[in-house]
Write an enzyme that holds these catalytic residues in place. Sequence first.
Site, PDB file in Angstrom:
ATOM      1  N   GLU A  45      70.900  39.955  56.862  1.00 51.32           N
ATOM      2  CA  GLU A  45      72.324  39.642  56.965  1.00 51.32           C
ATOM      3  C   GLU A  45      72.632  38.362  57.762  1.00 51.32           C
ATOM      4  O   GLU A  45      73.330  38.402  58.769  1.00 51.32           O
ATOM      5  CB  GLU A  45      73.054  40.844  57.609  1.00 51.32           C
ATOM      6  CG  GLU A  45      72.903  42.102  56.784  1.00 51.32           C
ATOM      7  CD  GLU A  45      73.562  43.334  57.397  1.00 51.32           C
ATOM      8  OE1 GLU A  45      74.008  44.201  56.627  1.00 51.32           O
ATOM      9  OE2 GLU A  45      73.636  43.442  58.644  1.00 51.32           O
TER      10      GLU A  45
ATOM     11  N   TRP B 105      65.161  47.672  52.727  1.00 49.63           N
ATOM     12  CA  TRP B 105      66.245  48.624  53.021  1.00 49.63           C
ATOM     13  C   TRP B 105      67.294  48.609  51.907  1.00 49.63           C
ATOM     14  O   TRP B 105      67.821  49.629  51.511  1.00 49.63           O
ATOM     15  CB  TRP B 105      66.867  48.347  54.398  1.00 49.63           C
ATOM     16  CG  TRP B 105      67.725  47.125  54.467  1.00 49.63           C
ATOM     17  CD1 TRP B 105      67.304  45.835  54.564  1.00 49.63           C
ATOM     18  CD2 TRP B 105      69.150  47.073  54.448  1.00 49.63           C
ATOM     19  NE1 TRP B 105      68.380  44.988  54.603  1.00 49.63           N
ATOM     20  CE2 TRP B 105      69.526  45.713  54.533  1.00 49.63           C
ATOM     21  CE3 TRP B 105      70.158  48.049  54.372  1.00 49.63           C
ATOM     22  CZ2 TRP B 105      70.864  45.301  54.548  1.00 49.63           C
ATOM     23  CZ3 TRP B 105      71.484  47.638  54.393  1.00 49.63           C
ATOM     24  CH2 TRP B 105      71.819  46.278  54.476  1.00 49.63           C
TER      25      TRP B 105
ATOM     26  N   THR C  33      73.689  52.860  65.549  1.00 47.57           N
ATOM     27  CA  THR C  33      74.506  53.647  66.476  1.00 47.57           C
ATOM     28  C   THR C  33      75.951  53.167  66.648  1.00 47.57           C
ATOM     29  O   THR C  33      76.577  53.481  67.650  1.00 47.57           O
ATOM     30  CB  THR C  33      73.815  53.706  67.863  1.00 47.57           C
ATOM     31  OG1 THR C  33      73.566  52.372  68.317  1.00 47.57           O
ATOM     32  CG2 THR C  33      72.511  54.472  67.804  1.00 47.57           C
TER      33      THR C  33
ATOM     34  N   ASP D  11      71.214  42.353  69.176  1.00 44.32           N
ATOM     35  CA  ASP D  11      72.102  42.214  68.016  1.00 44.32           C
ATOM     36  C   ASP D  11      73.383  41.536  68.481  1.00 44.32           C
ATOM     37  O   ASP D  11      73.488  41.090  69.635  1.00 44.32           O
ATOM     38  CB  ASP D  11      72.381  43.577  67.360  1.00 44.32           C
ATOM     39  CG  ASP D  11      72.588  43.442  65.843  1.00 44.32           C
ATOM     40  OD1 ASP D  11      73.472  42.678  65.434  1.00 44.32           O
ATOM     41  OD2 ASP D  11      71.857  44.090  65.088  1.00 44.32           O
TER      42      ASP D  11
ATOM     43  N   HIS E 233      72.625  38.028  63.365  1.00 45.73           N
ATOM     44  CA  HIS E 233      72.764  39.104  64.360  1.00 45.73           C
ATOM     45  C   HIS E 233      72.381  38.622  65.760  1.00 45.73           C
ATOM     46  O   HIS E 233      71.725  39.335  66.527  1.00 45.73           O
ATOM     47  CB  HIS E 233      71.929  40.320  63.953  1.00 45.73           C
ATOM     48  CG  HIS E 233      72.509  41.073  62.786  1.00 45.73           C
ATOM     49  ND1 HIS E 233      73.724  41.712  62.862  1.00 45.73           N
ATOM     50  CD2 HIS E 233      72.065  41.273  61.522  1.00 45.73           C
ATOM     51  CE1 HIS E 233      73.993  42.277  61.689  1.00 45.73           C
ATOM     52  NE2 HIS E 233      73.010  42.018  60.860  1.00 45.73           N
TER      53      HIS E 233
ATOM     54  N   ARG F 206      74.311  48.955  69.729  1.00 40.46           N
ATOM     55  CA  ARG F 206      75.707  49.365  69.565  1.00 40.46           C
ATOM     56  C   ARG F 206      76.049  50.434  70.612  1.00 40.46           C
ATOM     57  O   ARG F 206      77.083  50.398  71.239  1.00 40.46           O
ATOM     58  CB  ARG F 206      75.947  49.875  68.147  1.00 40.46           C
ATOM     59  CG  ARG F 206      76.116  48.768  67.105  1.00 40.46           C
ATOM     60  CD  ARG F 206      74.962  47.771  67.100  1.00 40.46           C
ATOM     61  NE  ARG F 206      75.070  46.696  66.136  1.00 40.46           N
ATOM     62  CZ  ARG F 206      74.386  46.635  64.988  1.00 40.46           C
ATOM     63  NH1 ARG F 206      73.527  47.587  64.654  1.00 40.46           N
ATOM     64  NH2 ARG F 206      74.535  45.600  64.198  1.00 40.46           N
TER      65      ARG F 206
END
Length: 484
Positions: free
Chosen positions: A263, A330, A396, A132, A199, A103
């Site tokens: 995700e 997580w 980030t 990503d 991602h 990011r």
Amino acid sequence: METLNIIPYPNYIKRLGADISSDELNVAGSTITITDEIVNPEGYELIIENGRVQISAGGPAGAFYAKETLKQLAADGDSTLPCVEIRDEPAYPYRGFMLDSVRHMTALDDVKKMIDAAAMLKMNVLHWHLTDDQGWRIEIKSHPELVNKGAYRSGSHFGKIHSEERYGGYYTKHELRDIVDYCAKKHIEVIPEIDMPGHMVAAIAAYPEISCRGEQIAVETRQGIFPDILCAGNDKTFEIIFDVLDEVMAIFPSKYIHIGGDEAPKKRWKECPRCQRLIEDLGLNDEEELQGWFVNRVADFLRANGRQAIAWNESLNSGLLGNDILVQMWMDKKKRSVDFANQGGKIIVSPFYHYYTDYPYAMTPLNKTYKFEPVLKGIKDGCVQNVVGVETPIWTEHVRDFKQMCFMIYPRFAAVAETGWTQEYNKDVGDFNRRMALFVPLLEEIGITPANESAWNPNIFKRLAHTIRFFLGITTKDMIKGYD
Ligand SMILES: [Zn+2]
């Protein structure tokens, strides 16, 4: 009880006599010995007595940590050293921090400062998130478009951050190897992450044929979760992924390679004839099981090359994950990570609410991070050793420069480092705050300015106000639309 000003706090300390001044130190008479009498290669014994320093260690890492302890003792304000016997070894073998360089990128000199700080705190893993949706940050020679196209996005729209400026770049193999070497000297292993099958927008922007639709899309400029993921029913996908992993393994000698797995929305797989045919051919029940198959196939490839895979806990949703895949917990409401550990699988613990340092101190105060204990509720007594350690990430999207990053990660990284090293019965949150205040100058000396002490543990009113402000800032319509 007298305490020494050391982070992470040593596990056994015995006072041997009065302090000695540095003039009395007999450097020539001091010794460092590696001995197999200390079983843990990261363990050490440090004795300061009669003007001499004697270090015994189970391996080079243990000797390194003994010297780090000695440096902190010597940095303690005056010019004296306490006469002590310290016997020490880590509570957990895996003590990591994660850096998201997608990011926003961090300059390599600043990455080295993060490594210096981690080494002082006896952390031993840098998990490097290098790919990503918003960018591909690792040079891959066999598929050059990954960086030519995939490393650049047309703007950045992360919550309150709005920029139409082209953003991007990547780390060359030479630069990455330099970081690997730098870490090795400090007994830190660099574990690269190539996040898949979700991602992957940046890679798909470079090679559209590896997605289900095969359509040209752009490197993502927003934060969120996006529908275009790798096509599991396409041989070309695995051809490129395996070529990438070959080059990744040639740069990073780490035992583990992180393959993401978080995700990954299943919308495209549900609509894709190739993915559906594969589900049928393999006799799988649904797309979650297809992801399990995908992760296992990549893990098999790594295993055949002498490496092991790490995956985020969503990879457990399929119920099919191989037991030698290290799972990083997580966010796991269904406690599949606990079940996995109880069945013999190994897990790393990175709880979102406690260890994600991109969230404000209002949401995750230092004491909350510190107090979290890695043995998750529900893990059986006989399976406690399956919790191999802790890791604290910095994502980030909202962290644009190094100054801001330092504010977010320190002192919270230090709290996680202490949890990873110091046995629970030796931890003390009040004393940690006291020692941390004394540790700040050591961080400043290496170019890291932590959050000021007044920010570490905000009161309840500040917490509420800051948390609400933060969420109003990051929750945009774009972001919600991105979810599937
Ligand atoms: Zn597909």
